[in-house]
Scaffold this motif. Structure first.
Motif, PDB file in Angstrom:
ATOM      1  N   ALA A 123     -84.649  22.187 111.940  1.00 28.03           N
ATOM      2  CA  ALA A 123     -84.576  23.264 110.951  1.00 28.03           C
ATOM      3  C   ALA A 123     -83.220  23.953 111.008  1.00 28.03           C
ATOM      4  O   ALA A 123     -82.587  24.007 112.058  1.00 28.03           O
ATOM      5  CB  ALA A 123     -85.684  24.280 111.207  1.00 28.03           C
ATOM      6  N   ARG A 124     -82.795  24.476 109.870  1.00 29.15           N
ATOM      7  CA  ARG A 124     -81.561  25.260 109.774  1.00 29.15           C
ATOM      8  C   ARG A 124     -81.855  26.738 109.544  1.00 29.15           C
ATOM      9  O   ARG A 124     -81.048  27.582 109.873  1.00 29.15           O
ATOM     10  CB  ARG A 124     -80.714  24.793 108.588  1.00 29.15           C
ATOM     11  N   ARG A 125     -82.990  27.037 108.882  1.00 30.29           N
ATOM     12  CA  ARG A 125     -83.270  28.410 108.468  1.00 30.29           C
ATOM     13  C   ARG A 125     -84.529  28.951 109.120  1.00 30.29           C
ATOM     14  O   ARG A 125     -85.510  28.242 109.291  1.00 30.29           O
ATOM     15  CB  ARG A 125     -83.406  28.476 106.959  1.00 30.29           C
ATOM     16  N   GLU A 156     -75.535  26.539 111.005  1.00 27.84           N
ATOM     17  CA  GLU A 156     -74.626  25.604 110.342  1.00 27.84           C
ATOM     18  C   GLU A 156     -75.106  24.168 110.482  1.00 27.84           C
ATOM     19  O   GLU A 156     -74.873  23.342 109.606  1.00 27.84           O
ATOM     20  CB  GLU A 156     -73.214  25.743 110.925  1.00 27.84           C
ATOM     21  N   THR A 157     -75.766  23.856 111.592  1.00 25.35           N
ATOM     22  CA  THR A 157     -76.301  22.512 111.828  1.00 25.35           C
ATOM     23  C   THR A 157     -77.782  22.628 112.170  1.00 25.35           C
ATOM     24  O   THR A 157     -78.219  23.654 112.712  1.00 25.35           O
ATOM     25  CB  THR A 157     -75.576  21.816 112.992  1.00 25.35           C
ATOM     26  N   PRO A 158     -78.582  21.614 111.861  1.00 20.74           N
ATOM     27  CA  PRO A 158     -80.011  21.677 112.176  1.00 20.74           C
ATOM     28  C   PRO A 158     -80.253  21.853 113.674  1.00 20.74           C
ATOM     29  O   PRO A 158     -79.546  21.278 114.502  1.00 20.74           O
ATOM     30  CB  PRO A 158     -80.547  20.324 111.698  1.00 20.74           C
ATOM     31  N   GLN A 159     -81.273  22.638 113.998  1.00 20.29           N
ATOM     32  CA  GLN A 159     -81.646  22.906 115.383  1.00 20.29           C
ATOM     33  C   GLN A 159     -83.001  22.285 115.660  1.00 20.29           C
ATOM     34  O   GLN A 159     -83.885  22.279 114.817  1.00 20.29           O
ATOM     35  CB  GLN A 159     -81.698  24.418 115.639  1.00 20.29           C
ATOM     36  N   ARG A 160     -83.164  21.804 116.882  1.00 16.54           N
ATOM     37  CA  ARG A 160     -84.388  21.099 117.274  1.00 16.54           C
ATOM     38  C   ARG A 160     -85.454  22.076 117.763  1.00 16.54           C
ATOM     39  O   ARG A 160     -85.186  22.949 118.574  1.00 16.54           O
ATOM     40  CB  ARG A 160     -84.057  20.115 118.391  1.00 16.54           C
ATOM     41  N   ALA A 161     -86.655  21.913 117.253  1.00 17.12           N
ATOM     42  CA  ALA A 161     -87.863  22.577 117.751  1.00 17.12           C
ATOM     43  C   ALA A 161     -87.777  24.096 117.780  1.00 17.12           C
ATOM     44  O   ALA A 161     -88.188  24.725 118.749  1.00 17.12           O
ATOM     45  CB  ALA A 161     -88.228  22.030 119.130  1.00 17.12           C
ATOM     46  N   LEU A 162     -87.267  24.709 116.702  1.00 16.84           N
ATOM     47  CA  LEU A 162     -87.358  26.156 116.598  1.00 16.84           C
ATOM     48  C   LEU A 162     -88.832  26.507 116.459  1.00 16.84           C
ATOM     49  O   LEU A 162     -89.564  25.834 115.735  1.00 16.84           O
ATOM     50  CB  LEU A 162     -86.579  26.667 115.383  1.00 16.84           C
ATOM     51  N   THR A 163     -89.266  27.550 117.152  1.00 17.16           N
ATOM     52  CA  THR A 163     -90.702  27.821 117.225  1.00 17.16           C
ATOM     53  C   THR A 163     -91.003  29.296 116.980  1.00 17.16           C
ATOM     54  O   THR A 163     -90.403  30.160 117.622  1.00 17.16           O
ATOM     55  CB  THR A 163     -91.227  27.442 118.629  1.00 17.16           C
ATOM     56  N   PRO A 164     -91.929  29.592 116.055  1.00 13.42           N
ATOM     57  CA  PRO A 164     -92.329  30.991 115.868  1.00 13.42           C
ATOM     58  C   PRO A 164     -92.816  31.581 117.201  1.00 13.42           C
ATOM     59  O   PRO A 164     -93.510  30.935 117.970  1.00 13.42           O
ATOM     60  CB  PRO A 164     -93.485  30.892 114.869  1.00 13.42           C
ATOM     61  N   GLY A 165     -92.378  32.809 117.452  1.00 14.55           N
ATOM     62  CA  GLY A 165     -92.736  33.484 118.695  1.00 14.55           C
ATOM     63  C   GLY A 165     -91.665  33.402 119.759  1.00 14.55           C
ATOM     64  O   GLY A 165     -91.672  34.183 120.712  1.00 14.55           O
ATOM     65  N   SER A 168     -90.837  32.900 111.307  1.00 17.57           N
ATOM     66  CA  SER A 168     -91.178  31.685 110.565  1.00 17.57           C
ATOM     67  C   SER A 168     -89.954  30.773 110.532  1.00 17.57           C
ATOM     68  O   SER A 168     -88.826  31.232 110.642  1.00 17.57           O
ATOM     69  CB  SER A 168     -91.634  32.024 109.138  1.00 17.57           C
ATOM     70  N   ILE A 169     -90.227  29.493 110.341  1.00 19.99           N
ATOM     71  CA  ILE A 169     -89.183  28.463 110.353  1.00 19.99           C
ATOM     72  C   ILE A 169     -89.258  27.705 109.032  1.00 19.99           C
ATOM     73  O   ILE A 169     -90.343  27.347 108.582  1.00 19.99           O
ATOM     74  CB  ILE A 169     -89.394  27.472 111.518  1.00 19.99           C
ATOM     75  N   GLU A 170     -88.106  27.425 108.435  1.00 21.37           N
ATOM     76  CA  GLU A 170     -88.041  26.599 107.232  1.00 21.37           C
ATOM     77  C   GLU A 170     -87.470  25.246 107.634  1.00 21.37           C
ATOM     78  O   GLU A 170     -86.292  25.139 107.951  1.00 21.37           O
ATOM     79  CB  GLU A 170     -87.149  27.266 106.184  1.00 21.37           C
ATOM     80  N   TYR A 171     -88.305  24.235 107.633  1.00 25.05           N
ATOM     81  CA  TYR A 171     -87.909  22.910 108.116  1.00 25.05           C
ATOM     82  C   TYR A 171     -87.105  22.156 107.082  1.00 25.05           C
ATOM     83  O   TYR A 171     -87.324  22.308 105.886  1.00 25.05           O
ATOM     84  CB  TYR A 171     -89.141  22.095 108.514  1.00 25.05           C
ATOM     85  N   ASP A 172     -86.158  21.335 107.555  1.00 27.32           N
ATOM     86  CA  ASP A 172     -85.327  20.504 106.679  1.00 27.32           C
ATOM     87  C   ASP A 172     -86.161  19.377 106.098  1.00 27.32           C
ATOM     88  O   ASP A 172     -87.117  18.938 106.636  1.00 27.32           O
ATOM     89  CB  ASP A 172     -84.142  19.918 107.452  1.00 27.32           C
TER      90      ASP A 172
END
Length: 162
Positions: A78-80, A130-139, A158-162
């Motif tokens: 995810a980026r956002r 700027e670049t996608p990040q791995r396993a962003l997690t709510p909380g 919340s996470i907005e997945y690519d």
């Protein structure tokens, strides 16, 4: 939060596998797992140097969604994200700025655009890496830096997945 299955029967995973698509399993017994987790899920991969990872939890159905980890794995990159519970070490975090945003301990703090907004009485922010990040997690807590200076932190809402 519900606990989820720690182990799966490998033959069940193979029987339902569709290459390139995540699949879910019902969790018959409890054990905590984390998004992005590779080790300890008990599903062997038959692909050389490619492992299954946890990509989602479906709490209502008590299901854990797993997929082979790749750069294009759905629900893993995810980026956002939206942040809430903003706290500061002193600097004003109520203005848009470029920051270094560390999504978890022992990871790098990649560059991101920080866009704060008000929701009722609470300050929140949209964070766009700027670049996608791995396993962003709510909380999870996200530390915000300007160079080496800690600006403050927030919680991933919340996470907005690519």
């Amino acid at each position: 939060m519900e606990d989820f299955l720690r182990t799966f029967v490998a033959r069940q995973a193979r029987a339902h596998r569709q290459p390139g698509r995540p699949h879910s399993r019902r969790a018959p017994r409890a054990a905590p797992l984390h998004l992005g987790q590779r080790k300890g899920i008990g599903v062997a991969s038959n692909l050389y140097k490619q492992a299954y990872v946890v990509v989602a939890k479906r709490h209502a159905a008590n299901e854990l969604v797993i997929a082979i980890e790749r750069p294009d794995t759905p629900l893993l990159w995810a980026r956002r994200a939206v942040l809430n519970t903003l706290s500061t070490t002193g600097p004003d975090l109520h203005h848009e700025r470029q920051v270094l945003a560390q999504p978890r301990y022992r990871t790098a703090a990649p560059p991101a655009r920080f866009r704060p907004f008000r929701r009722g009485d609470e300050w929140c922010a949209e964070l766009e890496y700027e670049t996608p990040q791995r396993a962003l997690t709510p909380g999870q807590i996200c530390a915000l830096y300007e160079g080496d200076r800690l600006l403050g932190g927030a919680v991933f809402e919340s996470i907005e997945y690519d």
